[in-house]
Design a protein around this motif. Sequence first.
Motif, mmCIF file in Angstrom:
data_model
loop_
_atom_site.group_PDB
_atom_site.id
_atom_site.type_symbol
_atom_site.label_atom_id
_atom_site.label_comp_id
_atom_site.label_asym_id
_atom_site.label_seq_id
_atom_site.Cartn_x
_atom_site.Cartn_y
_atom_site.Cartn_z
ATOM 1 N N ASN A 172 17.377 51.521 -17.826
ATOM 2 C CA ASN A 172 16.706 51.366 -16.546
ATOM 3 C C ASN A 172 17.658 50.893 -15.439
ATOM 4 O O ASN A 172 17.374 49.925 -14.729
ATOM 5 C CB ASN A 172 15.511 50.414 -16.695
ATOM 6 N N ASP B 156 10.294 51.281 -11.910
ATOM 7 C CA ASP B 156 10.041 49.847 -11.694
ATOM 8 C C ASP B 156 9.432 49.200 -12.936
ATOM 9 O O ASP B 156 9.640 48.024 -13.211
ATOM 10 C CB ASP B 156 9.085 49.636 -10.508
ATOM 11 N N LEU B 157 8.659 50.000 -13.674
ATOM 12 C CA LEU B 157 8.017 49.470 -14.888
ATOM 13 C C LEU B 157 8.827 49.797 -16.143
ATOM 14 O O LEU B 157 8.409 49.472 -17.259
ATOM 15 C CB LEU B 157 6.595 50.041 -15.025
ATOM 16 N N ASN C 251 7.953 55.835 -14.247
ATOM 17 C CA ASN C 251 7.937 54.753 -13.265
ATOM 18 C C ASN C 251 9.085 53.790 -13.562
ATOM 19 O O ASN C 251 8.988 52.952 -14.468
ATOM 20 C CB ASN C 251 6.584 54.029 -13.311
ATOM 21 N N ASP D 151 9.517 52.921 -17.334
ATOM 22 C CA ASP D 151 8.909 54.063 -18.049
ATOM 23 C C ASP D 151 8.134 53.632 -19.297
ATOM 24 O O ASP D 151 8.503 54.005 -20.425
ATOM 25 C CB ASP D 151 9.985 55.095 -18.456
ATOM 26 N N PRO D 152 7.066 52.844 -19.137
ATOM 27 C CA PRO D 152 6.362 52.338 -20.328
ATOM 28 C C PRO D 152 5.672 53.440 -21.125
ATOM 29 O O PRO D 152 5.222 54.440 -20.554
ATOM 30 C CB PRO D 152 5.305 51.396 -19.720
ATOM 31 N N CYS E 120 5.436 58.742 -21.856
ATOM 32 C CA CYS E 120 5.856 57.587 -21.069
ATOM 33 C C CYS E 120 5.485 57.860 -19.616
ATOM 34 O O CYS E 120 5.616 58.996 -19.143
ATOM 35 C CB CYS E 120 7.366 57.389 -21.142
#
Length: 254
Positions: free
Chosen positions: A36, A126-127, A124, A129-130, A121
């Motif tokens: 990230n 900022d998150l 995103n 890619d959860p 996933c």
Amino acid sequence: MNRRRRVYEGKAKILYEGPEPGTLVQHFKDDATAYNNRKQDTIEGKGVLNNRISEYLMMRLGEVGVPTHFVRRLNMREQLVREVEIIPVEVVVRNVAAGTISKRLGLEEDSLLPRPIVEYCLKNDDLGDPIVTEEHITAFGWAGPHDLDDMVALALRVNDFLSGLFLGVGLKLVDFKLEFGRLWEDDEMRIVVADEISPDSCRLWDIKTNERLDKDRFRRDLGSVEEAYQEVARRLGVLPETLPAEHQRPKLVQ
Ligand code: UDP
């Protein structure tokens, strides 16, 4: 100097407005990021190689009836693609345990999975890619149930086809990530494979030695990153320029 309007700039690629409406120019950079964005570097020549490798794979997929956004390669670093509405869900297909599934489920790397496993996933950064489930995707409207059915069916077809293609050149397709887009034609919407398919988005291991020939060389500081991407291009027969024509065809590994 670049006269075209920049539509989007990501970590490894830039999208420019294309020559005709409904098209974009996808430019491959040498930049690489991992974890990230916490790890960043430049891998010389990566953009040129990924442009060729992705062109080759998207064209082969097109030939077996898998719709993609790819139109044609324009030059060393750029390809013309259809403009699509990117679905904000990354689809990962896994054949062998590696990376996050090994950590998450305590699976030894290189253990064969009981069958190809599909994961989603959220796109995103900022998150980070959860990982998300079908429930999240449909409840939040990132993709409808029909879209998702199409995406999974396409992802599994891509997996079958590319596993065989890579096996033919002595590479094991451990896992890969696909992105999909919505393409409108005459009021009809189709889901197509978008983005890129390259050693940035696939894990590719040598069938005999298990040597990693993909972005894990960068993520895990294994060295010889550019050489690994070159080796994938060489085996697929798309290594640019340097080799004579007879070396430019895919080589069947017995
Ligand atoms: N992948 C990718 N982009 C991402 C996350 C993963 O292209 O943002 C690819 C990755 O190269 C690998 C597969 O998806 O081929 C599965 O990755 P994994 O979930 O194991 O995460 P990673 O270890 O790559 O962070």
